[in-house]
Design an enzyme around this catalytic site. Structure first.
Site, PDB file in Angstrom:
ATOM      1  N   TYR A  90       0.862  -1.186   0.000  1.00 22.43           N
ATOM      2  CA  TYR A  90       0.000   0.000   0.000  1.00 22.43           C
ATOM      3  C   TYR A  90       0.896   1.233   0.000  1.00 22.43           C
ATOM      4  CZ  TYR A  90      -3.428   3.485   1.509  1.00 22.43           C
ATOM      5  OH  TYR A  90      -4.231   4.594   1.588  1.00 22.43           O
ATOM      6  N   ASP A 103       9.415   3.925  -0.024  1.00 23.30           N
ATOM      7  CA  ASP A 103       8.272   4.466   0.706  1.00 23.30           C
ATOM      8  C   ASP A 103       8.522   4.170   2.180  1.00 23.30           C
ATOM      9  OD1 ASP A 103       5.915   5.006   1.971  1.00 23.30           O
ATOM     10  OD2 ASP A 103       4.621   4.043   0.492  1.00 23.30           O
ATOM     11  N   LYS A 138       3.438  10.063   8.669  1.00 15.66           N
ATOM     12  CA  LYS A 138       3.273   9.572  10.045  1.00 15.66           C
ATOM     13  C   LYS A 138       4.233  10.211  11.065  1.00 15.66           C
ATOM     14  CE  LYS A 138       1.288   5.314   8.179  1.00 15.66           C
ATOM     15  NZ  LYS A 138      -0.150   5.427   8.188  1.00 15.66           N
TER      16      LYS A 138
HETATM   17  C1  LIG Z   1       3.632   2.673   3.260  1.00  8.87           C
HETATM   18  C2  LIG Z   1       2.564   3.704   3.171  1.00  8.87           C
HETATM   19  N1  LIG Z   1       2.607   4.621   2.191  1.00  8.87           N
HETATM   20  C3  LIG Z   1       1.681   5.580   2.083  1.00  8.87           C
HETATM   21  C4  LIG Z   1       0.651   5.661   2.991  1.00  8.87           C
HETATM   22  C5  LIG Z   1      -0.374   6.746   2.867  1.00  8.87           C
HETATM   23  O1  LIG Z   1      -0.250   7.645   3.931  1.00  8.87           O
HETATM   24  P1  LIG Z   1      -1.511   8.538   4.373  1.00  8.87           P
HETATM   25  O2  LIG Z   1      -2.474   7.647   5.060  1.00  8.87           O
HETATM   26  O3  LIG Z   1      -0.908   9.571   5.279  1.00  8.87           O
HETATM   27  O4  LIG Z   1      -2.064   9.135   3.121  1.00  8.87           O
HETATM   28  C6  LIG Z   1       0.560   4.747   4.025  1.00  8.87           C
HETATM   29  C7  LIG Z   1      -0.545   4.802   4.996  1.00  8.87           C
HETATM   30  O5  LIG Z   1      -0.721   3.962   5.846  1.00  8.87           O
HETATM   31  C8  LIG Z   1       1.537   3.720   4.122  1.00  8.87           C
HETATM   32  O6  LIG Z   1       1.489   2.809   5.087  1.00  8.87           O
END
Ligand SMILES: Cc1ncc(COP(=O)(O)O)c(C=O)c1O
Length: 445
Positions: free
Chosen positions: A153, A255, A282
């Protein structure tokens, strides 16, 4: 009555106000809220206060929080330094139509801790971070195709909501997965611009990348896969991606929206492998909405409005806002190397205690994770990628998740969790004792 029915009946009885609130909320908010990631059946609990590791819901139930707003709150809820920084900032204004000095310090801290960052830009979510990082590499390379891992994700935007949790029978060959658009409304054409690699499979990933190398704008990977249960990449998998992308001149994006909590310099420090671009979220916002992306000057300078006619337009009313900057700086300043050592020790201790309990009770489950991150897996397969994760027994997962809620423990609705700097060893023991009671109720003794 199944063990799940019994847990749900107990839960419903103990949470009447949350139930009522959910029914009221569902009149105006589809599903009763605005984030499916915190939805569960029969209804979620509604929180009225949080302190340290403790969450109090509207019925007065207190639970130990092992979610920390999806790995965000690395210093726990309402850390006094973060609260003070926010009070101080709000006394000077919540957001300005001009840059705030605090964002400079915030960027300096991150660029100093993460050597692969020459420059960084702030946004308001991890979704925007990956959206912009992908845009960055597309602008830089003039190419469109992106390679991502099945079961990863990377946020809620069209370019990347592909093959996150695909039905296995629609996802093609495990060694060469098909791109699966995750839900209606996503531009179906987005699947044409993505190729899918199996996580942690070196040979398959190499073949897939080499087969379309000339078209690739980027390879994006999470060093620790959150979606499938905090699965760490094999170091040799990340190293292969690094070596291959170097050889083929393809930008590599990490990421680190979750994995940045692995070490002071993120998972790239933890693994000793350096990407070209990194996405953040986060932890770096100290509990306020946040995202960021950054990397090499030659890519990031495209964002400079004075760069020339090929600059990349980037706006956002709240980008780098001083409230998030204040909470972010206060949090990052608390994160000393010793804090990370403790986080890792507690994470390893908790995983080991869970492993011991599973062995003792002979439950068909496992535990995955790395550093401060962990997840329960309701399968006897070793979970190393999406296909092994997909063997989880969903009924058992929901039984344990609901049972833990009844025992005063909150995990994510996929039974993933994490420890914060303020969790004590007693909190970890409390978790394992609660899990034991839930498993015994489910028939394992
Ligand atoms: C690895 C990863 N990338 C991107 C995101 C997206 O972040 P956001 O929820 O702040 O849009 C998340 C969210 O959990 C994530 O776990």
């Amino acid at each position: 009555m199944t063990a799940l029915d019994t847990e749900i009946a107990t839960y419903t009885e103990a949470n009447p106000k949350s139930k009522q609130m959910h029914e009221r909320a569902a009149e105006v908010l589809p599903g009763g809220d605005t984030r499916n990631s915190i939805f569960w059946n029969p209804f979620p609990v509604y929180i009225k206060h949080a302190e340290g590791t403790q969450l109090t819901d509207v019925d007065g139930n207190v639970r130990t929080d092992f979610v920390n707003n999806m790995t965000t709150l690395i210093m726990g809820h309402r850390h006094p330094d973060v609260v003070a920084a926010l009070h101080d900032q709000v006394d000077h204004g919540a957001s300005y139509p001009a840059p705030a000095p605090s964002a400079i310090k915030w960027a300096e801290i991150l660029c100093e801790r993460v050597p692969s960052l020459d420059k960084i830009r702030f946004v308001n979510s991890g979704t925007e971070a990956t959206l912009n990082a992908i845009r960055a590499v597309r602008a830089y390379t003039g190419k469109t195709l992106v390679a991502k891992c099945e079961g990863a994700y990377h946020g809620n935007h069209d370019a990347i909501q592909i093959s996150v949790t695909p039905p296995v029978d629609k996802a093609g060959n495990a060694e060469r997965p098909d791109p699966v658009v995750m839900f209606p409304g996503i531009n179906p054409g987005a699947a044409d611009d993505i190729i899918i690699m199996p996580y942690n499979n070196l040979d398959a990933a190499e073949q897939i990348i080499r087969s379309r190398a000339d078209e690739l704008a980027a390879v994006i990977v999470e060093p620790i896969n959150g979606q499938c249960g905090m699965i760490p990449a094999k170091p040799e998998f990340l190293q292969l991606l690094r070596d291959l992308t170097n050889e083929l001149d393809i930008p590599l994006i990490f990421d680190e929206v979750i994995s940045f909590r692995a070490a002071r310099g993120g998972a790239q420090e933890w693994y000793g492998i350096t990407p070209d671009m990194t996405c953040f979220g986060k932890v770096i916002g100290g509990g306020l909405p946040v995202g960021a992306f950054g990397g090499k000057d030659e890519i990031m300078n495209l964002w400079d409005p004075n760069h020339g006619p090929d600059f990349v337009q980037h706006a956002g009313t709240f980008n780098g806002n001083p409230m998030t900057a204040a909470a972010g700086v206060a949090t990052l300043e608390l994160l000393t190397p010793e804090v990370y050592e403790e986080l890792e020790r507690k994470g390893e201790k908790l995983r080991q205690m869970i492993r011991d309990l599973i062995a003792e009770l002979e439950v068909p489950m496992g535990v995955t994770g790395a550093t401060s991150l962990f997840a329960l897996q309701f399968t006897t397969e070793a979970v190393t990628d999406y296909r092994s994760y997909a063997t989880n027994d969903k009924q058992m997962l929901q039984t344990v998740f609901t049972g833990l809620l009844n025992e005063g423990i909150l995990m994510s609705n996929r039974c993933a969790g994490n420890v914060s700097a303020v969790h004590t060893d007693e909190d970890l023991e409390k978790f394992v004792a609660a899990l034991r009671r839930v498993l015994v109720r489910a028939g394992y003794a």
